[in-house]
Design a protein around this motif. Structure first.
Motif, mmCIF file in Angstrom:
data_model
loop_
_atom_site.group_PDB
_atom_site.id
_atom_site.type_symbol
_atom_site.label_atom_id
_atom_site.label_comp_id
_atom_site.label_asym_id
_atom_site.label_seq_id
_atom_site.Cartn_x
_atom_site.Cartn_y
_atom_site.Cartn_z
ATOM 1 N N GLU A 1 0.826 -1.204 0.000
ATOM 2 C CA GLU A 1 0.000 0.000 0.000
ATOM 3 C C GLU A 1 0.866 1.261 0.000
ATOM 4 N N ALA A 2 1.986 1.214 0.727
ATOM 5 C CA ALA A 2 2.895 2.363 0.736
ATOM 6 C C ALA A 2 3.496 2.575 -0.648
ATOM 7 N N ALA A 3 3.807 1.482 -1.332
ATOM 8 C CA ALA A 3 4.358 1.585 -2.691
ATOM 9 C C ALA A 3 3.322 2.162 -3.651
ATOM 10 N N LYS A 4 2.063 1.748 -3.511
ATOM 11 C CA LYS A 4 0.998 2.310 -4.351
ATOM 12 C C LYS A 4 0.868 3.812 -4.119
ATOM 13 N N ALA A 5 0.930 4.216 -2.851
ATOM 14 C CA ALA A 5 0.807 5.640 -2.524
ATOM 15 C C ALA A 5 1.966 6.436 -3.111
ATOM 16 N N LEU A 6 3.175 5.884 -3.035
ATOM 17 C CA LEU A 6 4.342 6.568 -3.576
ATOM 18 C C LEU A 6 4.245 6.674 -5.090
ATOM 19 N N ALA A 7 3.846 5.599 -5.757
ATOM 20 C CA ALA A 7 3.698 5.626 -7.211
ATOM 21 C C ALA A 7 2.635 6.630 -7.630
ATOM 22 N N THR A 8 1.573 6.716 -6.843
ATOM 23 C CA THR A 8 0.513 7.681 -7.136
ATOM 24 C C THR A 8 1.023 9.109 -7.001
ATOM 25 N N ARG A 9 1.803 9.381 -5.948
ATOM 26 C CA ARG A 9 2.371 10.721 -5.786
ATOM 27 C C ARG A 9 3.299 11.067 -6.950
ATOM 28 N N GLN A 10 4.071 10.079 -7.414
ATOM 29 C CA GLN A 10 4.937 10.310 -8.561
ATOM 30 C C GLN A 10 4.116 10.659 -9.803
ATOM 31 N N CYS A 11 3.019 9.948 -9.985
ATOM 32 C CA CYS A 11 2.165 10.182 -11.147
ATOM 33 C C CYS A 11 1.569 11.589 -11.107
ATOM 34 N N ILE A 12 1.097 12.004 -9.953
ATOM 35 C CA ILE A 12 0.518 13.345 -9.804
ATOM 36 C C ILE A 12 1.581 14.400 -10.054
ATOM 37 N N ALA A 13 2.794 14.176 -9.508
ATOM 38 C CA ALA A 13 3.878 15.142 -9.698
ATOM 39 C C ALA A 13 4.257 15.285 -11.164
ATOM 40 N N ALA A 14 4.040 14.206 -11.933
ATOM 41 C CA ALA A 14 4.362 14.241 -13.356
ATOM 42 C C ALA A 14 3.239 14.840 -14.189
ATOM 43 N N GLY A 15 2.147 15.259 -13.541
ATOM 44 C CA GLY A 15 1.038 15.885 -14.267
ATOM 45 C C GLY A 15 -0.188 15.030 -14.385
ATOM 46 N N GLY A 16 -0.261 13.934 -13.627
ATOM 47 C CA GLY A 16 -1.413 13.041 -13.703
ATOM 48 C C GLY A 16 -2.619 13.577 -12.960
ATOM 49 N N ASN A 17 -3.789 13.305 -13.480
ATOM 50 C CA ASN A 17 -5.046 13.694 -12.854
ATOM 51 C C ASN A 17 -5.394 12.669 -11.782
ATOM 52 N N LYS A 18 -5.386 13.090 -10.520
ATOM 53 C CA LYS A 18 -5.591 12.179 -9.401
ATOM 54 C C LYS A 18 -6.864 11.362 -9.539
ATOM 55 N N ALA A 19 -7.903 11.976 -10.108
ATOM 56 C CA ALA A 19 -9.196 11.300 -10.210
ATOM 57 C C ALA A 19 -9.173 10.129 -11.188
ATOM 58 N N THR A 20 -8.187 10.106 -12.083
ATOM 59 C CA THR A 20 -8.162 9.059 -13.115
ATOM 60 C C THR A 20 -7.084 8.007 -12.877
ATOM 61 N N ILE A 21 -6.297 8.128 -11.814
ATOM 62 C CA ILE A 21 -5.171 7.222 -11.594
ATOM 63 C C ILE A 21 -5.663 5.824 -11.226
#
Length: 985
Positions: A493-513
């Motif tokens: 779960e911590a790895a998923k959260a970190l990957a999600t933060r990386q995606c958002i930082a790269a310009g990802g839309n949180k609602a679609t991740i």
């Protein structure tokens, strides 16, 4: 364009929830290829306009022209474009072309302590590429064990010494790589700061954790390629940024190997991530453009994308996700081994510019091409070179007549070549659907054997650019964790959260991740629960918002990463041809070098042994790549690695049994040094009162241990005897033919290569020896050199016959099949009296660690079942259980009772369907296409005592041993028997 016109051409306006904008997003996708630059502008995934133009020598100018043309054709204001997404082959082409104007010398600094020194950087690079890139390498203190404990702290004085050497060699591109740095990058960052301070702002320093996954040598190779390209990459990205700047405050993104996006600034630092974005973009674009056709009915046929360019045709299978099928395990880029995940693409030398030659008996097409010069050199355009395109276009050159017979024979040859390629890529019987894209697709006929339907979607000429335009943003994590304060589930779960933060930082839309990949792989042979966790997420790009900085300036580097101006790319150096002739060895006529009782290994011999020991490893023993590199280095240094004949070994001879104990996955990250095995051997020599010995053998012939025995013998100036203790692989050290006779494992020793050796003089029995040695191995970092009680003359001649010769013959069979373009499985089964158990796709893998061993299972479905769930044929699957090695294979058919079709001690091995390469249990993953074979075990393992120690009951399996339906076991011949009348060569 009026609102009504825009709505008509683009469809309903889409507004991303939560994004502060009132306008629909427009995005430009661009593919910069070696021949053409394609551009397209999309709104809500609808094509507004597209443009194709030859790629210019000035990349920036070409992109500017592409952007200007497509915006003009779409008739929209430039400020309506929110982002430009570019896919480019410029970086990989620089490597493939071995272009010294674009590649820099690289210095590699390993944070490794005593480890990895036997397998230095650059050794396995193609010679020309090595000459261009190898600048310097050094070893300094540092690195981590698998459980996160430092091997040694970073030594600033050692780093300063290395910096002085790098300065003296005028190298400005440096790679820092530490053992287990993807799990903890702290030491790499510490070293980078020290080196940066010493080398100054003119030096570019890369950290490996940001480039590749776990797998030390593969990550290092990728990082070297990346570092060598950085200067050129910044030049290219700087040009892209300048071209995009004219659109206003528009964001620039670069497409990556997996079909996702990177900010321009990030791509400039990591160009290696963009190497294979072209095939992914092509497949993604084809999937979107053909969506209506492929979704119109319930047809479940396999879908292939065939992308025909000017010089080559790329073919890949399209998954239901709209992404191409990915390659397995490691891949080679320009001959350099890396562990990136890239599309599984089969390329052939066929394109619109392929040169056609008419001979008396046949017409040939390619492999050479006029490429971007087609519109000048092609007959149809007034030139004088007959090309594939001329076979389908009207002839405008009155001086040159293309006869109907030439056209017919040329098109027939194109169809033949394509049919063969498609048949190779197909994973199941029956006709496939083909989505045909690419500017060269006009040369392909509408009738192709094995193809039930050919879809030529609208805008097929620019499918690559469409794929770039629809790319998403990703985030990924690859680390090894040890349960403690957090459970494995909490670590995931911590790895998923970190990957999600990386995606958002790269310009990802949180609602679609969404999470698209979670792989949890317990580390085998360890007792502390160490587990590798891989997580990847993807999300849509947030459109219509302003970043805090101008993305067009994003290629400006930090203080220690100087920006490279376009005019600083030197044009004075040489350029290697991508068509350089490499001497090819005729495998069929090759003969090993045999002199008397000794077989002197060559580079080709150790290549054969890589695959052969993998087959005999039956899923375990680890990938021998690090030891292979060490052997390769020794041979290239003019040193000898030799194997001694078994059947006339002297009565008074002494043989040491040596290799590694511990986790194969640790072996690939904490690459062995020079002393682990030799220290353990010295420990056994001392306790046995021996001053010398004659030969070395591995405890088992599988995988890395076979190679480590070769290295250990070489380091003592001795030979390796042509035998082992098992004739296959087993997980426990007492599962040997010696222990069948109750001969003791002890005296034995384990050593970690850092001066720590533990010797076991006596043990109560062999089970206790196993427990004591395993516990010591875990305490010493989960990987140790190992030596057990010596073998003496007469006994050595009674051990399994000709083990290395056997592995060599299997590897030779695979290599010969590859060279002849035939299925290696067929050759192996014929030579080994084996049987094909199953061919299919892995659809699930389970793993857990019990008592230090990885237990689990893998489920395979036949290709028709896996790809066509609605197929009316009965469901067929194969269920395989393993404990480090594959143990049993159970056939499952709908409406029938489960049937055990193979079980240990017979050998059950997985081979990669694409090339016959043997796979280990750590390679098993969803989607992998494999052939599963079974080979007959030596008779000693089918005896009552053999089954007791190595049969199904020894692993807790509730089944009886029944040999697979194969021919009688044939004792392997030695190379001396096979080639005894030939000397040397």
């Amino acid at each position: 364009m009026s609102p009504s016109a825009a709505s008509k051409s683009a469809g309903p306006v889409y507004v991303d929830p939560g994004v502060p904008t009132k306008r629909a997003a427009c995005v430009i996708g661009i593919d910069v290829g070696g021949t053409n630059t394609d551009s397209v502008i999309l709104q809500n995934n609808e094509v507004l306009a597209w443009h194709k133009t030859p790629t210019t020598s000035d990349i920036q100018e070409g992109v500017e022209q592409a952007i200007e043309a497509v915006v003009d054709k779409a008739k929209i204001p430039s400020h309506r474009v929110d982002s430009v997404k570019i896919g480019t082959t410029q970086f990989v082409n620089a490597i493939l072309e071995q272009d010294s104007t674009k590649l820099d010398k690289v210095a590699v600094i390993r944070l490794c302590g005593p480890y990895s020194k036997g397998s230095p950087p650059f050794v396995d690079f193609p010679p020309r590429l090595r000459d261009l890139m190898e600048g310097h390498y050094g070893y300094v203190d540092g690195g981590y064990q698998v459980d996160g404990v430092p091997i040694l702290s970073v030594n600033s004085e050692q780093l300063k010494e290395q910096a002085a050497i790098i300065k003296s060699k005028d190298i400005t591109s440096v790679v820092v790589i530490g053992i287990y740095s993807p799990s903890n990058p702290a030491q790499e960052e510490e070293a980078r700061k020290i080196l940066s301070s010493e080398l100054g702002p003119g030096c570019d320093i890369s950290c490996s954790y940001a480039v590749g996954r776990l797998g030390f040598l593969e990550r290092e190779n990728a990082c070297i390629l990346n570092a060598s390209l950085r200067r050129f990459a910044r030049h290219v990205i700087d040009g892209f940024s300048h071209a995009v700047r004219k659109l206003g405050r528009c964001k620039l993104y670069i497409t990556l190997n997996d079909g996702t996006l990177s900010k321009a600034s990030t791509a400039a630092e990591y160009p290696v991530r963009c190497f294979s974005s072209g095939p992914t973009n092509s497949a993604r674009g084809a999937a979107l453009l053909a969506k209506a056709e492929t979704a119109r009915d319930a047809d479940q046929r396999e879908v292939l994308v065939v992308d025909v360019g000017g010089t080559t045709t790329d073919i890949c299978a399209l998954l239901k996700t709209g992404y191409p099928r990915q390659s397995a395990a490691f891949v080679k880029i320009a001959g350099v081994r890396t562990n990136f995940t890239i599309p599984d693409v089969h390329s052939i030398a066929l394109g619109g510019g392929s040169i056609v030659r008419v001979k008396s008996t046949r017409t040939s097409v390619g492999p050479d091409s006029v490429g971007a010069k087609l519109d000048k050199e092609g007959i149809a355009f007034g030139g004088h070179t007959l090309t594939a395109t001329d076979l389908v276009l009207e002839n405008k050159n009155t001086e040159y007549s293309v006869t109907p017979g030439t056209k017919a024979s040329g098109l027939a040859e194109i169809t033949r070549v394509l049919e063969e390629a498609i048949d190779l890529v197909k994973t199941k019987q029956g006709d496939v659907r083909v989505i045909l894209v690419g500017g060269g697709s006009i040369i392909i006929s509408n009738k192709i054997a094995g193809v039930g339907e050919i879809i030529r979607p609208q805008y097929l000429e620019v499918a690559n650019a469409v794929g770039a335009a629809i790319a998403k943003v990703s985030g990924s994590v690859d680390k090894t964790v040890v349960p403690g304060a957090k459970t494995i589930d909490q670590e995931i779960e911590a790895a998923k959260a970190l990957a999600t933060r990386q995606c958002i930082a790269a310009g990802g839309n949180k609602a679609t991740i969404e999470v698209v990949e979670v792989d949890v792989v317990p580390i085998s042979y360890v007792t502390n629960g160490a587990t590798r966790v891989l997580v990847r997420v993807v999300g849509d790009l947030v459109e219509g918002y302003e970043e805090r900085h101008d993305e067009s300036e994003s290629s400006s580097p930090s203080d220690d990463k100087p920006r490279i101006a376009r005019d600083s790319v030197s044009q004075s150096a040489t350029k290697g041809s991508s068509y350089e002739i490499i001497e090819q060895i005729d495998i069929l006529s090759y003969r090993p070098r045999i002199e008397g009782d000794y077989w002197y290994l060559s580079e080709l011999d150790i290549q054969f042994l890589q695959d052969g020991t993998g087959v005999l490893g039956v899923g375990s023993c680890g990938e021998p790549y690090p030891a292979y590199i060490a052997c390769l280095l020794a041979l290239r240094n003019g040193e000898e690695i030799k194997i001694r004949r078994q059947d006339n070994f002297p009565d008074n001879g002494v043989v040491l049994v040596a290799g590694f104990m511990g986790s194969p996955s640790v072996y690939l990250e904490r690459v062995p040094g020079l002393d682990e095995v030799t220290d353990s051997m010295k420990g056994v020599l001392e306790v046995c009162g021996l001053s010398t010995f004659d030969s070395v053998i591995p405890n088992e012939i599988g995988g890395m241990n076979a190679f480590e025995a070769l290295l250990a013998a070489h380091r003592f100036g001795k030979s390796t005897l042509d035998t082992d203790l098992v004739a296959r692989a087993y997980p426990k050290i007492w599962q040997t033919v010696r222990c069948l006779k109750d001969l003791p494992v002890a005296p034995a020793a384990v050593a970690n290569g850092m001066g720590n050796t533990q010797v076991f003089k006596n043990t109560r029995d062999n089970l206790e020896a196993e427990d004591l040695m395993r516990d010591a191995c875990t305490d010493l970092g989960n990987l140790c050199g190992m030596c057990v009680s010596p073998v003496y003359g007469v006994e050595a001649r009674t051990l399994p016959r000709n083990s290395f010769s056997h592995a060599w013959m299997i590897g030779r069979s695979i290599a010969l099949s590859r060279s002849l373009k035939i299925d290696p499985v067929t050759s192996i089964l014929k030579s080994e009296n084996g049987i094909l158990l199953f061919t299919g796709k892995i659809i699930s893998v389970t793993r857990h660690v019990a008592e230090g061993f990885t237990r689990g299972s893998v489920l395979l479905s036949s290709f028709s079942d896996a790809e066509s769930p609605s197929s009316p044929s009965p469901t067929t699957s194969l269920f395989v259980e393993f404990e480090n090695e594959n143990l049993s294979a159970i056939l499952k058919e709908e409406g029938k009772k489960d049937k055990v079709i193979a079980v240990c001690p017979d050998l059950i091995t997985f081979l990669d369907k694409a090339n016959g390469a043997p796979l280990g249990i750590s390679d098993y993953k969803y989607g992998l296409r494999v052939s599963v074979i079974a080979l007959r075990a030596p008779p000693v393992w089918a005896t009552e005592r053999g089954l007791e120690m190595g049969g199904p009951g020894a692993f807790g399996l509730d089944m009886e041993y029944k040999s697979v339906s194969v021919g009688e076991y044939e004792e392997p011949k030695s190379v001396w028997e096979m080639f005894r009348d030939l000397k040397g060569s």
